[in-house]
Design a protein around this motif. Structure first.
Motif, PDB file in Angstrom:
ATOM      1  N   LEU A  44      19.099  35.542   2.429  1.00 29.95           N
ATOM      2  CA  LEU A  44      19.730  36.747   2.977  1.00 29.95           C
ATOM      3  C   LEU A  44      20.461  37.529   1.896  1.00 29.95           C
ATOM      4  N   GLN A  45      21.058  36.816   0.961  1.00 40.43           N
ATOM      5  CA  GLN A  45      21.832  37.476  -0.088  1.00 40.43           C
ATOM      6  C   GLN A  45      20.950  38.121  -1.144  1.00 40.43           C
ATOM      7  N   HIS A  46      19.934  37.398  -1.597  1.00 40.08           N
ATOM      8  CA  HIS A  46      19.156  37.857  -2.752  1.00 40.08           C
ATOM      9  C   HIS A  46      17.845  38.557  -2.391  1.00 40.08           C
ATOM     10  N   GLN A  47      17.342  38.336  -1.166  1.00 39.78           N
ATOM     11  CA  GLN A  47      16.050  38.896  -0.767  1.00 39.78           C
ATOM     12  C   GLN A  47      14.986  38.586  -1.829  1.00 39.78           C
ATOM     13  N   PRO A  48      14.730  37.314  -2.092  1.00 37.02           N
ATOM     14  CA  PRO A  48      13.793  36.953  -3.162  1.00 37.02           C
ATOM     15  C   PRO A  48      12.350  37.302  -2.815  1.00 37.02           C
ATOM     16  N   LEU A  68      14.537  30.462  10.505  1.00 41.21           N
ATOM     17  CA  LEU A  68      15.790  31.206  10.613  1.00 41.21           C
ATOM     18  C   LEU A  68      15.797  32.477   9.777  1.00 41.21           C
ATOM     19  N   VAL A  69      14.714  32.727   9.065  1.00 37.06           N
ATOM     20  CA  VAL A  69      14.634  33.888   8.175  1.00 37.06           C
ATOM     21  C   VAL A  69      13.684  34.910   8.789  1.00 37.06           C
ATOM     22  N   GLU A  70      14.195  36.092   9.081  1.00 36.40           N
ATOM     23  CA  GLU A  70      13.376  37.101   9.756  1.00 36.40           C
ATOM     24  C   GLU A  70      12.271  37.642   8.855  1.00 36.40           C
ATOM     25  N   GLN A  71      12.575  37.885   7.603  1.00 36.97           N
ATOM     26  CA  GLN A  71      11.573  38.378   6.666  1.00 36.97           C
ATOM     27  C   GLN A  71      11.414  37.339   5.555  1.00 36.97           C
ATOM     28  N   THR A 122      -0.699  40.110   2.223  1.00 31.97           N
ATOM     29  CA  THR A 122       0.464  39.959   3.073  1.00 31.97           C
ATOM     30  C   THR A 122       1.139  38.634   2.786  1.00 31.97           C
ATOM     31  N   THR A 123       2.446  38.687   2.560  1.00 29.70           N
ATOM     32  CA  THR A 123       3.207  37.463   2.358  1.00 29.70           C
ATOM     33  C   THR A 123       3.575  36.866   3.700  1.00 29.70           C
ATOM     34  N   PRO A 124       3.854  35.562   3.760  1.00 33.03           N
ATOM     35  CA  PRO A 124       4.172  34.934   5.040  1.00 33.03           C
ATOM     36  C   PRO A 124       5.398  35.570   5.678  1.00 33.03           C
ATOM     37  N   ALA A 125       5.280  35.849   6.967  1.00 33.75           N
ATOM     38  CA  ALA A 125       6.429  36.378   7.702  1.00 33.75           C
ATOM     39  C   ALA A 125       6.929  35.317   8.658  1.00 33.75           C
ATOM     40  N   ALA A 126       8.173  35.494   9.112  1.00 38.73           N
ATOM     41  CA  ALA A 126       8.778  34.457   9.938  1.00 38.73           C
ATOM     42  C   ALA A 126       7.947  34.187  11.186  1.00 38.73           C
ATOM     43  N   HIS A 127       7.375  35.250  11.811  1.00 36.35           N
ATOM     44  CA  HIS A 127       6.649  35.038  13.056  1.00 36.35           C
ATOM     45  C   HIS A 127       5.417  34.171  12.838  1.00 36.35           C
ATOM     46  N   GLN A 128       4.892  34.127  11.620  1.00 34.97           N
ATOM     47  CA  GLN A 128       3.720  33.311  11.352  1.00 34.97           C
ATOM     48  C   GLN A 128       4.061  31.833  11.286  1.00 34.97           C
ATOM     49  N   LYS A 180      16.115  32.129  20.469  1.00 35.17           N
ATOM     50  CA  LYS A 180      15.197  31.542  19.496  1.00 35.17           C
ATOM     51  C   LYS A 180      13.877  32.294  19.601  1.00 35.17           C
ATOM     52  N   LYS A 181      13.356  32.740  18.476  1.00 31.58           N
ATOM     53  CA  LYS A 181      12.095  33.501  18.496  1.00 31.58           C
ATOM     54  C   LYS A 181      10.931  32.526  18.583  1.00 31.58           C
ATOM     55  N   LYS A 182      10.731  32.022  19.782  1.00 29.51           N
ATOM     56  CA  LYS A 182       9.659  31.086  20.109  1.00 29.51           C
ATOM     57  C   LYS A 182       9.034  31.527  21.426  1.00 29.51           C
TER      58      LYS A 182
END
Length: 247
Positions: A44-48, A68-71, A122-128, A180-182
């Motif tokens: 969240l802090q660094h957005q790597p 727990l990470v949205e992006q 496309t990089t992995p997203a949380a929903h995947q 929870k996004k499930k």
């Protein structure tokens, strides 16, 4: 300059990754983290752009951390356990490095990620990462949620019932409600069927909380919980609940 995080509870493992990364001057390690809690905060802090992530760690494991990470950034798993490889690739990980891995194997993984970026992959997203099966044993016993900047681990014994809410599931416990996004189907497959029963399209209840089943309108029924909450039962849910209760 691309930003990287190394998330691993073993200092030696982190130092090896950092050493190997010296071959890639375009990648900067902005932080090293020793557990998943620290990893979430660092993301969240660094957005790597890329993280090197262990799976088995204290507090929460690597897969739970990603939930727990949205992006979520690009992920290269670094682990001593080969049994999670299929799950990792189902989660669209860039690569899966089995410890101890060679410098050549590590460089191949990083080059693969660089190639994906240059090809605008496309990089992995949380929903995947949400509905991946083959969970680790501890994940059947707890639900990890994020509230603001805090992370809470909820033992399943504390769950009163679950409720579908758009693209989320509401986790109801005595002292609050957590999102929870499930999906409900996910929890139907994950939670112990001897403890939790899907009684409605939108509800799943903990059998330990059930006090009685009451008739409702036109041959329908509701379940009354110890908290006083009344849960509607669909026809199939009523039948399923009776079957589990042996009545």
């Amino acid at each position: 300059m691309k930003k990287c995080l190394i998330i691993d509870d073993e200092p030696l493992a982190r130092s090896i990754v950092a050493e190997y990364l010296q071959s890639f001057p375009e990648l900067e390690v902005v932080q090293e983290c020793g557990d998943g809690f620290e990893g979430v905060k660092a993301i969240l802090q660094h957005q790597p752009d890329l993280i090197f992530l262990d799976i088995q760690m204290p507090k929460i494991n690597g897969f739970e951390m990603l939930e727990l990470v949205e992006q979520a950034p690009g992920v290269i798993f670094t682990t001593a356990f080969d049994e999670y490889a299929i799950k990792a690739f189902e989660a669209n990980a860039v690569d899966y490095l089995l410890k101890p891995f060679s410098k050549e194997r590590f460089e191949a993984a990083v080059k693969k990620w660089l190639a994906q970026r240059s090809a605008a992959a496309t990089t992995p997203a949380a929903h995947q990462l949400e509905e991946v099966t083959g969970k680790q044993p501890e994940e059947h016993l707890r639900i990890v949620v994020k509230t603001g900047n805090n992370i809470r681990i909820i033992p399943v014994q504390e769950v009163l019932y679950l409720e579908a809410y758009d693209d989320y599931v509401k986790i109801h416990i005595r002292d609050g409600v957590f999102l929870k996004k499930k999906t409900m189907s996910y929890y139907e497959k994950t939670l112990d069927p001897k403890q939790f029963v899907r009684v409605h399209r939108s509800f799943m209840l903990a059998l330990s909380q059930l006090t009685r089943i009451e008739p409702f309108e036109k041959d329908s029924h509701v379940a009354l919980l110890k908290s006083g909450v009344r849960i509607p039962l669909s026809k199939s849910g009523y039948t399923r609940l009776r079957s589990v209760l042996g009545i």
